[in-house]
Design a protein around this motif. Structure first.
Motif, PDB file in Angstrom:
ATOM      1  N   PRO A  18      22.149 -78.662  16.995  1.00  0.00           N
ATOM      2  CA  PRO A  18      21.891 -79.635  18.054  1.00  0.00           C
ATOM      3  C   PRO A  18      20.809 -80.614  17.597  1.00  0.00           C
ATOM      4  O   PRO A  18      20.020 -80.290  16.703  1.00  0.00           O
ATOM      5  N   SER A  19      20.776 -81.788  18.253  1.00  0.00           N
ATOM      6  CA  SER A  19      19.921 -82.859  17.723  1.00  0.00           C
ATOM      7  C   SER A  19      18.436 -82.504  17.732  1.00  0.00           C
ATOM      8  O   SER A  19      17.690 -82.944  16.861  1.00  0.00           O
ATOM      9  N   SER A  20      17.990 -81.685  18.697  1.00  0.00           N
ATOM     10  CA  SER A  20      16.561 -81.348  18.724  1.00  0.00           C
ATOM     11  C   SER A  20      16.179 -80.519  17.492  1.00  0.00           C
ATOM     12  O   SER A  20      15.121 -80.735  16.896  1.00  0.00           O
ATOM     13  N   ASN A 284      21.574 -81.809  37.464  1.00  0.00           N
ATOM     14  CA  ASN A 284      20.187 -81.913  37.014  1.00  0.00           C
ATOM     15  C   ASN A 284      19.215 -81.484  38.103  1.00  0.00           C
ATOM     16  O   ASN A 284      18.196 -80.858  37.835  1.00  0.00           O
ATOM     17  N   ILE A 303      15.742 -71.481  30.525  1.00  0.00           N
ATOM     18  CA  ILE A 303      16.454 -72.556  31.221  1.00  0.00           C
ATOM     19  C   ILE A 303      17.965 -72.482  30.998  1.00  0.00           C
ATOM     20  O   ILE A 303      18.749 -72.927  31.815  1.00  0.00           O
ATOM     21  N   ARG A 304      18.387 -71.849  29.892  1.00  0.00           N
ATOM     22  CA  ARG A 304      19.830 -71.737  29.622  1.00  0.00           C
ATOM     23  C   ARG A 304      20.568 -70.977  30.713  1.00  0.00           C
ATOM     24  O   ARG A 304      21.702 -71.301  31.050  1.00  0.00           O
ATOM     25  N   MET A 307      20.878 -73.343  33.554  1.00  0.00           N
ATOM     26  CA  MET A 307      21.860 -74.378  33.222  1.00  0.00           C
ATOM     27  C   MET A 307      23.281 -73.849  33.400  1.00  0.00           C
ATOM     28  O   MET A 307      24.164 -74.570  33.875  1.00  0.00           O
ATOM     29  N   ASP A 311      25.990 -75.429  35.845  1.00  0.00           N
ATOM     30  CA  ASP A 311      27.278 -75.879  35.326  1.00  0.00           C
ATOM     31  C   ASP A 311      28.434 -75.298  36.133  1.00  0.00           C
ATOM     32  O   ASP A 311      29.388 -75.990  36.464  1.00  0.00           O
TER      33      ASP A 311
ATOM     34  N   SER B  11      17.864 -89.382  36.674  1.00  0.00           N
ATOM     35  CA  SER B  11      18.580 -88.102  36.648  1.00  0.00           C
ATOM     36  C   SER B  11      20.094 -88.279  36.471  1.00  0.00           C
ATOM     37  O   SER B  11      20.831 -87.302  36.552  1.00  0.00           O
ATOM     38  N   THR B  66      17.146 -78.055  25.802  1.00  0.00           N
ATOM     39  CA  THR B  66      17.286 -77.110  24.700  1.00  0.00           C
ATOM     40  C   THR B  66      17.880 -77.752  23.454  1.00  0.00           C
ATOM     41  O   THR B  66      17.444 -77.482  22.346  1.00  0.00           O
ATOM     42  N   ALA B  67      18.870 -78.628  23.640  1.00  0.00           N
ATOM     43  CA  ALA B  67      19.565 -79.174  22.477  1.00  0.00           C
ATOM     44  C   ALA B  67      19.176 -80.612  22.167  1.00  0.00           C
ATOM     45  O   ALA B  67      19.674 -81.190  21.214  1.00  0.00           O
ATOM     46  N   GLY B  68      18.289 -81.193  22.945  1.00  0.00           N
ATOM     47  CA  GLY B  68      17.950 -82.586  22.734  1.00  0.00           C
ATOM     48  C   GLY B  68      18.960 -83.488  23.422  1.00  0.00           C
ATOM     49  O   GLY B  68      18.680 -84.138  24.404  1.00  0.00           O
ATOM     50  N   GLU B  69      20.149 -83.473  22.869  1.00  0.00           N
ATOM     51  CA  GLU B  69      21.214 -84.274  23.470  1.00  0.00           C
ATOM     52  C   GLU B  69      22.490 -83.433  23.422  1.00  0.00           C
ATOM     53  O   GLU B  69      22.751 -82.763  22.419  1.00  0.00           O
ATOM     54  N   TYR B  72      29.211 -83.658  27.077  1.00  0.00           N
ATOM     55  CA  TYR B  72      29.927 -82.888  28.071  1.00  0.00           C
ATOM     56  C   TYR B  72      31.106 -83.748  28.492  1.00  0.00           C
ATOM     57  O   TYR B  72      31.022 -84.978  28.443  1.00  0.00           O
TER      58      TYR B  72
END
Lengths: 399, 78
Positions: A18-20, A284, A303-304, A307, A311, B11, B66-69, B72
């Motif tokens: 992932p990008s982070s 969100n 947080i997962r 989330m 979802d 948001s 968590t993943a940045g971007e 979906y």
């Protein structure tokens, strides 16, 4: 000898991170300065780590999420009302609030808005106390009790309203506006008293005591100015910026006001966010409200998990509750639904309709006593026969 | 007063309708049919804003903690 930025970029470009993670890796590598060989080694190690931390195929993510939220949930206070750090505004917190979120209530028990103000130039609302104050009065619902004393004159069959000049000035409302509003809303005779300053006299449509008493009640409910349902507006200064907090919520109406920063204004009413800003914003909002509620109680939940809940609640394009009328009530399997709530009804209905249960989920397989299709239970092994195995051979081996 | 776009709200993540080709590669990546994607209603404020029609697939670029971007996809439904 360290390699250049471009080489690093091309080396990490195709990694499945992932990008982070990618950004963190890139930054660290650039800071440290590595050789090509070291970089390859780093990537290999990072890939290993990444694969270890990924969820296993066939893992019961939902059950893990449910337990991870449920266990800290047992430590939450049952009934808390708290001033949440925001001046004088009462909000529901703790377990009741969490239940409210996952139940997808239409209206939370304590709706509240955070209104950010525009700050395009130094004279704008966010930096201007008077402008902010004036806007607050525009938004707050003004009822007759805020600006006047009401007396019922039984002998004359009328209501006498004595308006307070100061209160009216503060809320920037005039006697004519009050009169017009009553005319519009109540369908009665409204007169401004000619002799006494700031007095309004209301006479009911027909002269009966019942009418008069009813009228005396109903004038308290008329919103003279502002947005219906916004009981109170509090102005707070945070850093350089003024922000409004409201008791009561009406996002759609508030977004119409001049001076409101529409990109940063929000509410704790998730259903309202869904209606005004759409399903993704609602998702969100669920995540934000749930994490805030848990954090305020001093609980940390990854947080997962939250989330995943958000979802699932929003996957059909609307906000569905976790419960009988939502996720659990819409499961395909009869057994799974019957195991949750109102068992007999589900079995009876299914019997009458002649429903078929394909035993694909977890619950129904546990009910009938079969291995569940999770983890190793979801893997089917098929062996390819390479040579013929003599039955006698197997027999001897067993013996 | 300037027109306010819902997509500017902090948001609301970025929504865009994706082309047929991109959709195919997405579906083959996850080995699923279009109907198995999560849904978004055609009356959803953001669907209206970007002019999505029933049957379109909307790509949502979420900002993820968590993943940045994270990408979906949602299928537009009635």
């Amino acid at each position: 000898m360290s390699i250049s930025e471009a080489t690093i970029d091309s080396m990490i470009k195709d990694l499945p991170f992932p990008s982070s993670t990618l950004n963190a890796l890139r930054e660290d590598v650039l800071k440290a300065g590595v050789s090509k060989k070291e970089m390859e080694e780093i990537i290999e190690k990072a890939m290993e780590e990444y694969e270890v931390s990924c969820i296993e195929p066939c893992d019961a993510a939902g059950v893990v999420a449910a337990q991870s939220i449920g266990e800290p949930g047992t430590q939450m206070t049952m009934r808390t009302f708290h001033y949440a750090g925001v001046a004088e505004i009462n909000v529901t917190l703790g377990l009741p609030r969490l239940i409210e979120i996952v139940d997808a209530r239409k209206i939370p028990s304590t709706p509240m808005m955070t209104i950010a103000l525009s700050k395009n130039d130094p004279e704008d609302y966010a930096y201007h106390r008077e402008k902010t104050r004036a806007l607050a009065w525009e938004i707050e619902a003004t009822k007759i009790d805020h600006i006047a004393d009401v007396t019922t004159d039984l002998s004359q069959m009328k209501l006498i309203i004595d308006l307070h000049e100061k209160a009216m000035e503060g809320r920037n409302i005039t006697i004519d506006q009050v009169k017009d509003k009553f005319n519009e809303e109540l369908n009665v005779l409204v007169n401004i008293s000619p002799d006494i300053d700031n007095q309004i006299v209301i006479t009911p449509g027909e002269p009966s005591y019942r009418e008069l008493l009813q009228l005396a009640k109903s004038i308290h409910n008329v919103t003279l100015k502002g947005i219906e349902g916004i009981k109170r507006v509090v102005v707070r200064k945070e850093g350089e910026e003024y922000t409004l907090y409201t008791e009561g919520s009406a996002l759609r109406d508030v977004l119409q006001f001049e001076g409101v920063d529409r990109a940063r204004t929000s509410t704790n009413n998730i259903n309202e966010i869904y209606e005004v800003l759409g399903v993704e914003a609602a998702r969100n909002a669920i995540i934000k409200e749930a994490t805030d509620t848990l954090r305020e109680q001093g609980l940390t939940v990854d947080i997962r998990h939250i989330m995943l809940v958000a979802d699932i609640m929003t996957c059909d394009g609307e906000v569905k509750q976790i419960g009988r009328h939502g996720i659990s009530g819409e499961k395909a399997s009869v057994f799974a639904r019957a195991a949750f709530e109102v068992t007999v009804n589900h079995l009876l209905d299914a019997g009458m309709r002649g429903d078929v249960d394909k035993l694909e989920g977890v619950t129904e397989n546990i009910i009938v006593g079969q291995p569940i299709r999770m983890g190793t239970g979801d893997v089917h092994l098929v062996s390819r026969k390479t040579g013929r195995v003599e039955p006698e051979e197997i027999k001897t081996e067993e013996e | 007063m300037t027109k306010f776009s819902l997509l500017d709200h902090e948001s609301v993540p970025k929504h865009e309708i994706i082309a047929e080709g991109e959709l195919k590669s997405v579906l083959s990546k996850f080995l699923i049919d279009k109907e198995q994607l999560p849904k978004i209603k055609v009356q959803d404020p953001v669907s209206k804003e970007i002019g999505a029609a029933v049957g379109d697939v909307v790509k949502i670029t979420r900002k993820s903690q968590t993943a940045g971007e994270a990408d979906y996809y949602r299928l537009v439904i009635e």
